[in-house]
Design a protein around this motif. Structure first.
Motif, PDB file in Angstrom:
ATOM      1  N   GLY A   3       0.825  -1.194   0.000  1.00 52.68           N
ATOM      2  CA  GLY A   3       0.000   0.000   0.000  1.00 52.68           C
ATOM      3  C   GLY A   3       0.855   1.237   0.000  1.00 52.68           C
ATOM      4  N   ALA A   4       0.266   2.350  -0.353  1.00 55.69           N
ATOM      5  CA  ALA A   4       0.976   3.623  -0.352  1.00 55.69           C
ATOM      6  C   ALA A   4       0.008   4.709   0.075  1.00 55.69           C
ATOM      7  CB  ALA A   4       1.535   3.914  -1.732  1.00 55.69           C
ATOM      8  N   LEU A   5       0.510   5.679   0.821  1.00 54.05           N
ATOM      9  CA  LEU A   5      -0.301   6.810   1.252  1.00 54.05           C
ATOM     10  C   LEU A   5       0.203   8.061   0.566  1.00 54.05           C
ATOM     11  CD1 LEU A   5      -0.528   6.222   5.091  1.00 54.05           C
ATOM     12  CD2 LEU A   5      -2.280   5.779   3.400  1.00 54.05           C
ATOM     13  N   ARG A   6      -0.715   8.952   0.228  1.00 53.46           N
ATOM     14  CA  ARG A   6      -0.318  10.204  -0.369  1.00 53.46           C
ATOM     15  C   ARG A   6      -1.281  11.271   0.101  1.00 53.46           C
ATOM     16  NH1 ARG A   6      -1.120  12.723  -6.063  1.00 53.46           N
ATOM     17  NH2 ARG A   6      -3.007  11.512  -5.956  1.00 53.46           N
ATOM     18  N   SER A   7      -0.769  12.394   0.499  1.00 53.90           N
ATOM     19  CA  SER A   7      -1.595  13.515   0.891  1.00 53.90           C
ATOM     20  C   SER A   7      -1.198  14.716   0.052  1.00 53.90           C
ATOM     21  CB  SER A   7      -1.409  13.840   2.372  1.00 53.90           C
ATOM     22  OG  SER A   7      -2.123  15.017   2.695  1.00 53.90           O
ATOM     23  N   GLY A   8      -2.159  15.481  -0.380  1.00 54.60           N
ATOM     24  CA  GLY A   8      -1.895  16.663  -1.170  1.00 54.60           C
ATOM     25  C   GLY A   8      -1.597  17.889  -0.330  1.00 54.60           C
ATOM     26  N   HIS A   9      -1.563  17.737   0.981  1.00 56.57           N
ATOM     27  CA  HIS A   9      -1.350  18.877   1.874  1.00 56.57           C
ATOM     28  C   HIS A   9      -0.072  18.700   2.666  1.00 56.57           C
ATOM     29  CE1 HIS A   9      -5.434  20.250   1.057  1.00 56.57           C
ATOM     30  NE2 HIS A   9      -5.843  19.006   1.252  1.00 56.57           N
ATOM     31  N   LYS A  10       0.632  19.817   2.885  1.00 53.39           N
ATOM     32  CA  LYS A  10       1.802  19.782   3.763  1.00 53.39           C
ATOM     33  C   LYS A  10       1.309  19.919   5.196  1.00 53.39           C
ATOM     34  CE  LYS A  10       4.986  21.634   0.412  1.00 53.39           C
ATOM     35  NZ  LYS A  10       5.941  22.686   0.086  1.00 53.39           N
ATOM     36  N   THR A  11       1.926  19.197   6.107  1.00 51.24           N
ATOM     37  CA  THR A  11       1.524  19.272   7.502  1.00 51.24           C
ATOM     38  C   THR A  11       2.737  19.568   8.364  1.00 51.24           C
ATOM     39  OG1 THR A  11       1.841  16.910   7.823  1.00 51.24           O
ATOM     40  CG2 THR A  11      -0.358  17.619   7.185  1.00 51.24           C
ATOM     41  N   SER A  12       2.483  20.080   9.529  1.00 56.33           N
ATOM     42  CA  SER A  12       3.549  20.330  10.486  1.00 56.33           C
ATOM     43  C   SER A  12       3.793  19.065  11.286  1.00 56.33           C
ATOM     44  CB  SER A  12       3.147  21.475  11.422  1.00 56.33           C
ATOM     45  OG  SER A  12       2.074  21.046  12.244  1.00 56.33           O
ATOM     46  N   ALA A  13       4.769  19.113  12.170  1.00 50.40           N
ATOM     47  CA  ALA A  13       5.052  17.957  13.025  1.00 50.40           C
ATOM     48  C   ALA A  13       3.850  17.630  13.900  1.00 50.40           C
ATOM     49  CB  ALA A  13       6.290  18.223  13.873  1.00 50.40           C
ATOM     50  N   ALA A  14       3.040  18.631  14.219  1.00 53.33           N
ATOM     51  CA  ALA A  14       1.859  18.412  15.051  1.00 53.33           C
ATOM     52  C   ALA A  14       0.717  17.817  14.250  1.00 53.33           C
ATOM     53  CB  ALA A  14       1.424  19.727  15.690  1.00 53.33           C
ATOM     54  N   GLY A  15       0.837  17.806  12.915  1.00 51.81           N
ATOM     55  CA  GLY A  15      -0.228  17.253  12.087  1.00 51.81           C
ATOM     56  C   GLY A  15      -1.263  18.296  11.751  1.00 51.81           C
ATOM     57  N   ALA A  16      -2.274  17.887  11.040  1.00 49.51           N
ATOM     58  CA  ALA A  16      -3.349  18.785  10.637  1.00 49.51           C
ATOM     59  C   ALA A  16      -4.646  17.998  10.607  1.00 49.51           C
ATOM     60  CB  ALA A  16      -3.057  19.384   9.265  1.00 49.51           C
ATOM     61  N   ILE A  17      -5.732  18.713  10.754  1.00 48.53           N
ATOM     62  CA  ILE A  17      -7.046  18.098  10.687  1.00 48.53           C
ATOM     63  C   ILE A  17      -7.646  18.443   9.338  1.00 48.53           C
ATOM     64  CG2 ILE A  17      -9.367  18.090  11.656  1.00 48.53           C
ATOM     65  CD1 ILE A  17      -8.089  18.697  14.355  1.00 48.53           C
ATOM     66  N   GLY A  18      -8.214  17.467   8.678  1.00 43.30           N
ATOM     67  CA  GLY A  18      -8.842  17.696   7.385  1.00 43.30           C
ATOM     68  C   GLY A  18      -7.923  17.300   6.251  1.00 43.30           C
ATOM     69  N   GLY A  19      -8.363  17.560   5.052  1.00 42.35           N
ATOM     70  CA  GLY A  19      -7.570  17.209   3.891  1.00 42.35           C
ATOM     71  C   GLY A  19      -8.001  15.875   3.314  1.00 42.35           C
ATOM     72  N   VAL A  20      -7.200  15.381   2.395  1.00 42.59           N
ATOM     73  CA  VAL A  20      -7.504  14.146   1.694  1.00 42.59           C
ATOM     74  C   VAL A  20      -6.310  13.218   1.787  1.00 42.59           C
ATOM     75  CG1 VAL A  20      -8.022  13.125  -0.558  1.00 42.59           C
ATOM     76  CG2 VAL A  20      -9.033  15.318   0.082  1.00 42.59           C
ATOM     77  N   VAL A  21      -6.562  11.968   2.089  1.00 41.52           N
ATOM     78  CA  VAL A  21      -5.521  10.947   2.066  1.00 41.52           C
ATOM     79  C   VAL A  21      -5.937   9.922   1.024  1.00 41.52           C
ATOM     80  CG1 VAL A  21      -4.372   9.112   3.336  1.00 41.52           C
ATOM     81  CG2 VAL A  21      -4.906  11.245   4.484  1.00 41.52           C
ATOM     82  N   GLU A  22      -5.048   9.645   0.096  1.00 36.60           N
ATOM     83  CA  GLU A  22      -5.314   8.638  -0.919  1.00 36.60           C
ATOM     84  C   GLU A  22      -4.511   7.403  -0.576  1.00 36.60           C
ATOM     85  OE1 GLU A  22      -4.506  10.144  -4.800  1.00 36.60           O
ATOM     86  OE2 GLU A  22      -5.621  11.989  -4.419  1.00 36.60           O
ATOM     87  N   VAL A  23      -5.161   6.245  -0.606  1.00 30.52           N
ATOM     88  CA  VAL A  23      -4.508   4.985  -0.294  1.00 30.52           C
ATOM     89  C   VAL A  23      -4.599   4.095  -1.525  1.00 30.52           C
ATOM     90  CG1 VAL A  23      -4.521   2.949   1.199  1.00 30.52           C
ATOM     91  CG2 VAL A  23      -5.170   5.187   2.128  1.00 30.52           C
ATOM     92  N   GLY A  24      -3.454   3.603  -1.973  1.00 31.71           N
ATOM     93  CA  GLY A  24      -3.440   2.677  -3.095  1.00 31.71           C
ATOM     94  C   GLY A  24      -3.112   1.284  -2.601  1.00 31.71           C
TER      95      GLY A  24
END
Length: 98
Positions: A3-24
């Motif tokens: 599997g692979a994860l990809r997010s179109g958003h940059k996040t900080s070390a603390a992370g972020a809420i929201g956005g899109v995660v694509e899983v292949g």
């Protein structure tokens, strides 16, 4: 790796809420929780569906959608007390039987 994860958003070390995660995932046989028997399907289904209780690996269920539950003495009838605000996948509210 299967599997692979990809997010179109940059996040900080603390992370972020929201956005899109694509899983292949290659060769996923089913997204039906009842048919999820191989490790790939279980991995994906666990991320998509919530359960009444969760398994911690030590045979002691912990609350999930059900905040508490009890069984009759024969353990043939189980009563689950759902968390407030639980909704079905079509966004309709869960209601006790009438």
């Amino acid at each position: 790796m299967f599997g692979a994860l990809r997010s179109g958003h940059k996040t900080s070390a603390a992370g972020a809420i929201g956005g899109v995660v694509e899983v292949g995932v290659v060769g996923l046989p089913s997204l039906d929780p009842a048919d999820a028997l191989d490790p790939k399907a279980v991995m994906v289904v666990d991320q998509l569906f919530d359960t009444l209780v969760r398994d911690t690996g030590d045979f002691q269920p912990v609350p999930g959608l059900a905040r508490s539950f009890e069984a009759n003495p024969q353990q043939t009838v189980f009563t689950f007390h759902l968390a407030p605000g639980v909704r079905f996948d079509d966004d309709s509210p869960s209601r006790p039987p009438t």
